[in-house]
Design an enzyme around this catalytic site. Structure first.
Site, mmCIF file in Angstrom:
data_model
loop_
_atom_site.group_PDB
_atom_site.id
_atom_site.type_symbol
_atom_site.label_atom_id
_atom_site.label_comp_id
_atom_site.label_asym_id
_atom_site.label_seq_id
_atom_site.Cartn_x
_atom_site.Cartn_y
_atom_site.Cartn_z
ATOM 1 N N TRP A 115 -9.772 7.663 -7.739
ATOM 2 C CA TRP A 115 -10.699 8.200 -8.638
ATOM 3 C C TRP A 115 -10.759 7.386 -9.902
ATOM 4 O O TRP A 115 -11.719 6.934 -10.554
ATOM 5 C CB TRP A 115 -11.160 9.549 -8.420
ATOM 6 N N ASN A 152 -10.665 2.800 3.169
ATOM 7 C CA ASN A 152 -10.230 2.703 1.782
ATOM 8 C C ASN A 152 -11.357 1.648 0.936
ATOM 9 O O ASN A 152 -11.481 1.908 -0.309
ATOM 10 C CB ASN A 152 -9.017 1.940 1.797
ATOM 11 N N TRP A 176 -21.396 11.486 -19.858
ATOM 12 C CA TRP A 176 -21.889 10.863 -18.562
ATOM 13 C C TRP A 176 -23.481 11.232 -18.676
ATOM 14 O O TRP A 176 -23.923 12.357 -18.756
ATOM 15 C CB TRP A 176 -21.407 11.813 -17.199
ATOM 16 N N TRP A 205 -16.271 11.108 -12.821
ATOM 17 C CA TRP A 205 -15.625 10.875 -11.677
ATOM 18 C C TRP A 205 -14.815 12.266 -10.887
ATOM 19 O O TRP A 205 -14.579 12.364 -10.039
ATOM 20 C CB TRP A 205 -14.437 10.014 -12.077
ATOM 21 N N GLU A 226 0.827 -1.336 -0.082
ATOM 22 C CA GLU A 226 0.038 0.054 0.188
ATOM 23 C C GLU A 226 0.915 1.334 -0.184
ATOM 24 O O GLU A 226 0.585 2.145 -0.806
ATOM 25 C CB GLU A 226 -1.139 0.069 1.152
ATOM 26 N N TRP A 249 2.026 1.853 -3.451
ATOM 27 C CA TRP A 249 1.064 2.636 -4.228
ATOM 28 C C TRP A 249 1.208 4.078 -4.128
ATOM 29 O O TRP A 249 0.794 4.718 -5.070
ATOM 30 C CB TRP A 249 -0.332 2.292 -3.606
HETATM 31 C C1 LIG Z 1 -11.416 6.922 -4.706
HETATM 32 C C2 LIG Z 1 -10.539 7.098 -3.686
HETATM 33 C C3 LIG Z 1 -9.652 8.397 -3.161
HETATM 34 C C4 LIG Z 1 -8.527 8.200 -2.323
HETATM 35 N N1 LIG Z 1 -8.063 9.641 -1.864
HETATM 36 C C5 LIG Z 1 -6.772 9.458 -1.144
HETATM 37 C C6 LIG Z 1 -6.168 10.577 -0.638
HETATM 38 O O1 LIG Z 1 -7.040 11.891 -1.062
HETATM 39 N N2 LIG Z 1 -5.405 10.735 0.177
HETATM 40 C C7 LIG Z 1 -4.840 9.396 0.597
HETATM 41 O O2 LIG Z 1 -3.723 9.318 1.259
HETATM 42 N N3 LIG Z 1 -5.195 8.254 0.093
HETATM 43 C C8 LIG Z 1 -6.505 8.269 -0.796
HETATM 44 N N4 LIG Z 1 -6.746 7.164 -1.273
HETATM 45 C C9 LIG Z 1 -6.165 5.693 -0.710
HETATM 46 C C10 LIG Z 1 -6.564 5.126 0.397
HETATM 47 O O3 LIG Z 1 -8.130 4.977 0.549
HETATM 48 C C11 LIG Z 1 -5.955 6.010 1.746
HETATM 49 O O4 LIG Z 1 -4.716 6.181 1.544
HETATM 50 C C12 LIG Z 1 -6.557 4.983 3.021
HETATM 51 O O5 LIG Z 1 -7.777 4.598 2.946
HETATM 52 C C13 LIG Z 1 -5.939 5.493 4.256
HETATM 53 O O6 LIG Z 1 -5.847 4.732 5.398
HETATM 54 P P1 LIG Z 1 -4.838 4.187 6.357
HETATM 55 O O7 LIG Z 1 -3.757 5.237 6.459
HETATM 56 O O8 LIG Z 1 -5.446 3.596 7.511
HETATM 57 O O9 LIG Z 1 -4.372 3.278 5.098
HETATM 58 P P2 LIG Z 1 -3.320 1.794 5.326
HETATM 59 O O10 LIG Z 1 -4.252 0.837 4.947
HETATM 60 O O11 LIG Z 1 -2.888 1.759 6.807
HETATM 61 O O12 LIG Z 1 -2.257 2.151 4.353
HETATM 62 C C14 LIG Z 1 -1.016 2.776 4.709
HETATM 63 C C15 LIG Z 1 -0.624 3.868 3.843
HETATM 64 O O13 LIG Z 1 -0.261 3.562 2.529
HETATM 65 C C16 LIG Z 1 -1.054 4.391 1.745
HETATM 66 N N5 LIG Z 1 -2.257 3.861 0.955
HETATM 67 C C17 LIG Z 1 -2.836 3.153 1.007
HETATM 68 N N6 LIG Z 1 -3.657 2.841 0.073
HETATM 69 C C18 LIG Z 1 -3.326 3.632 -0.987
HETATM 70 C C19 LIG Z 1 -3.710 3.856 -2.233
HETATM 71 N N7 LIG Z 1 -4.615 2.869 -2.716
HETATM 72 N N8 LIG Z 1 -3.287 4.795 -2.882
HETATM 73 C C20 LIG Z 1 -2.209 5.532 -2.446
HETATM 74 N N9 LIG Z 1 -1.685 5.367 -1.234
HETATM 75 C C21 LIG Z 1 -2.302 4.457 -0.583
HETATM 76 C C22 LIG Z 1 -1.485 5.741 2.331
HETATM 77 O O14 LIG Z 1 -0.482 6.795 2.798
HETATM 78 C C23 LIG Z 1 -1.806 4.959 4.105
HETATM 79 O O15 LIG Z 1 -1.756 5.816 5.123
HETATM 80 C C24 LIG Z 1 -7.834 6.962 -1.978
HETATM 81 C C25 LIG Z 1 -8.626 6.001 -2.639
HETATM 82 C C26 LIG Z 1 -9.394 5.876 -3.185
HETATM 83 C C27 LIG Z 1 -10.273 4.532 -3.614
#
Ligand SMILES: Cc1cc2nc3c(=O)[nH]c(=O)nc-3n(C[C@H](O)[C@H](O)[C@H](O)COP(=O)(O)OP(=O)(O)OC[C@H]3O[C@@H](n4cnc5c(N)ncnc54)[C@H](O)[C@@H]3O)c2cc1C
Length: 461
Positions: A377, A336, A301, A354, A270, A273
């Protein structure tokens, strides 16, 4: 050497690449600029993110005051403010960490030019990502556009560097000593910048971020399974801290690689990512407004404004969507799994562009990050790099049954349904819940309409 360290989305005093370098080379003053070009775009004067930043600065100020120093706060366009301050303080060098968003890159180029004209060096450092765009390339030197090979190369690169994780120590004794009557602790900056203190659910600052990281260590093992269930606190909730730089990306990678469990490997993935999306934004800045895969901008759309309103307000008649959106509106946070479900629902069930959803998230997400949000998105709408195929449409009912099987999350946020059984709560009979709205669209019907709407993409291939 007399220097200025300009902090932005890196609000911490440990493991800080720019600050560490400056302190090693000589006396340093730290500055933070409240930028009206960013703040004026925020619609709500009670934006919780402003308070999160404020809290982070207050914590840092207390630390630097122990060394007899202070953080200079300014309000204005950094292109004016940074060179002006550099001149006032007669510094010979300004340092900052790199930021990969188009606005930030443009701003920094302008600042660099102005400083150069004044014979002041401007140096920037890699800090907010683990690897930058040129550090993880395909074997032919190209940019990856698909995540899994990028991830594999990221890990290969890490291993080939003997898994070394830098730790940029900051000797705060080298901070310039001075008294600051307008420090964040003794001046009301909220008033100057036009915002009202509004504490977020998660308190800002490094102490809270590191504590959360430490607490998550015990959950890492179960992360692979637990991370999909919104009713379980199975993820780290660190995104807001990494977004504002209260903790470093190396703090996270250090923990992710300290264990060899499946959970730790998944968590590292993650984090990769995050690097991936930062790299994609850096190399493809047009994605801010356009689809990564350009043919997706041909879609017409079919959605309706009233459906967008219902989505925003959590009044769609689809329990999991409404629970997610109501939770989001109240807390600025969303799990997420739910981000994926509500994003897919907006684009592929309500047939709405989107970009509207992305914008709504940008306005409210506590952890809003342009690269990750745009990536998420565009992944959900299938227009992004390495996105899900357009014909893959999340069914909100089965997603709900699978990831909130007992309906615990729905019950917490949709009180009208709290009395329903786990079996019924996902798709309620409205005779049993008369206060809850009817579904605003038919999922099955709109699934077909979605496939037709996206067929322009299929035909373009
Ligand atoms: C539509 C959509 C919009 C999103 N917008 C954002 C946003 O504005 N900011 C944001 O930080 N994340 C975003 N995410 C990714 C993800 O949802 C969040 O990072 C995550 O929910 C944060 O929770 P956590 O810190 O507990 O994550 P954990 O599951 O603990 O993951 C650890 C870290 O990995 C990174 N991470 C995890 N998943 C992703 C991912 N898919 N993409 C990029 N980084 C990731 C984050 O920095 C996160 O804190 C988005 C995902 C989707 C599907």
């Amino acid at each position: 050497m007399n220097q200025l360290c300009w902090i932005r989305r890196d609000l911490r005093l440990h493991d800080h690449a720019a600050l560490s370098d400056a302190l090693e080379k000589g006396e340093t003053t730290i500055v933070f600029v409240f930028d009206p070009l960013i703040l004026n775009k925020l619609k709500d004067t009670q934006d919780r993110r402003v308070t999160f930043i404020y809290q982070s600065l207050e914590e840092m100020e207390k630390e630097v005051q122990k060394k007899g120093s202070s953080i200079i706060i300014r309000y204005g366009d950094p292109v004016e403010e940074i060179p002006k301050l550099a001149q006032e303080l007669k510094v010979s060098r300004v340092v900052s960490n790199r930021d990969y968003e188009p606005y930030a890159k443009d701003r920094d180029t302008k600042v660099g030019k102005r400083l150069a004209a004044m014979n002041i060096a401007f140096e920037q450092f890699k800090d907010s990502v683990f690897y930058e765009k040129r550090e993880v390339l395909t074997n032919t030197g190209g940019i990856y556009k698909v995540f899994t090979p990028y991830k594999n190369k990221w890990i290969e690169t890490f291993e080939s560097h003997d898994k070394i994780i830098s730790n940029f120590s900051c000797d705060l004794k080298k901070l310039r000593e001075f008294k600051n009557p307008k420090s964040i602790l003794n001046h009301n900056w909220y008033q100057d910048i036009g915002f009202i203190e509004t504490p977020p659910l998660l308190i800002g600052g490094t102490k809270a971020g590191l504590k959360r990281l430490e607490n998550f260590e015990g959950k890492l093992d179960g992360y692979k399974e637990d991370r999909n269930f919104p009713a379980i606190k199975g993820t780290s909730y660190l995104s807001v801290y990494i977004r504002h730089g209260n903790i470093s990306i190396r703090d996270m990678v250090r923990m992710a690689t300290s264990q060899s469990s499946e959970g730790a490997r998944t968590w590292l993935s993650e984090i990769i990512w995050r690097d991936f999306y930062q790299m994609i934004l850096d190399t493809h800045p047009y994605i801010v407004k356009e689809a990564f895969k350009r043919e997706y901008d041909q879609i017409k759309w079919l959605g309706e404004p009233k459906h967008f309103k219902a989505w925003c307000e959590g009044e769609t008649g689809f329990p999991i969507i409404d629970a997610a959106m109501r939770c989001f509106n109240q807390t600025g946070m969303m799990h997420n799994r739910l981000r994926m479900v509500v994003a897919s629902f907006l684009c592929k069930t309500l047939l709405i562009d989107w970009r509207k959803g992305e914008q709504y998230f940008a306005e409210k997400l506590l952890d809003y990050d342009l690269a990750a949000n745009n990536g998420g998105w565009q992944w959900s709408s299938s227009s992004g790099c390495d996105a899900q195929p357009y014909f893959r449409i999340f069914n909100p009912y089965s997603q709900s049954e699978k990831f909130d099987p007992k309906g615990e999350f729905i019950r917490q946020w949709v009180p009208e349904l709290a009395h329903l059984s786990a079996k019924e709560i996902h798709q309620p009979d409205l005779n049993h819940a008369p206060d809850y709205p009817l579904p605003i669209v038919s999922y099955e019907l709109n699934r077909q309409r979605c496939l037709t709407m996206y067929s322009v993409v299929k035909n373009a291939k």
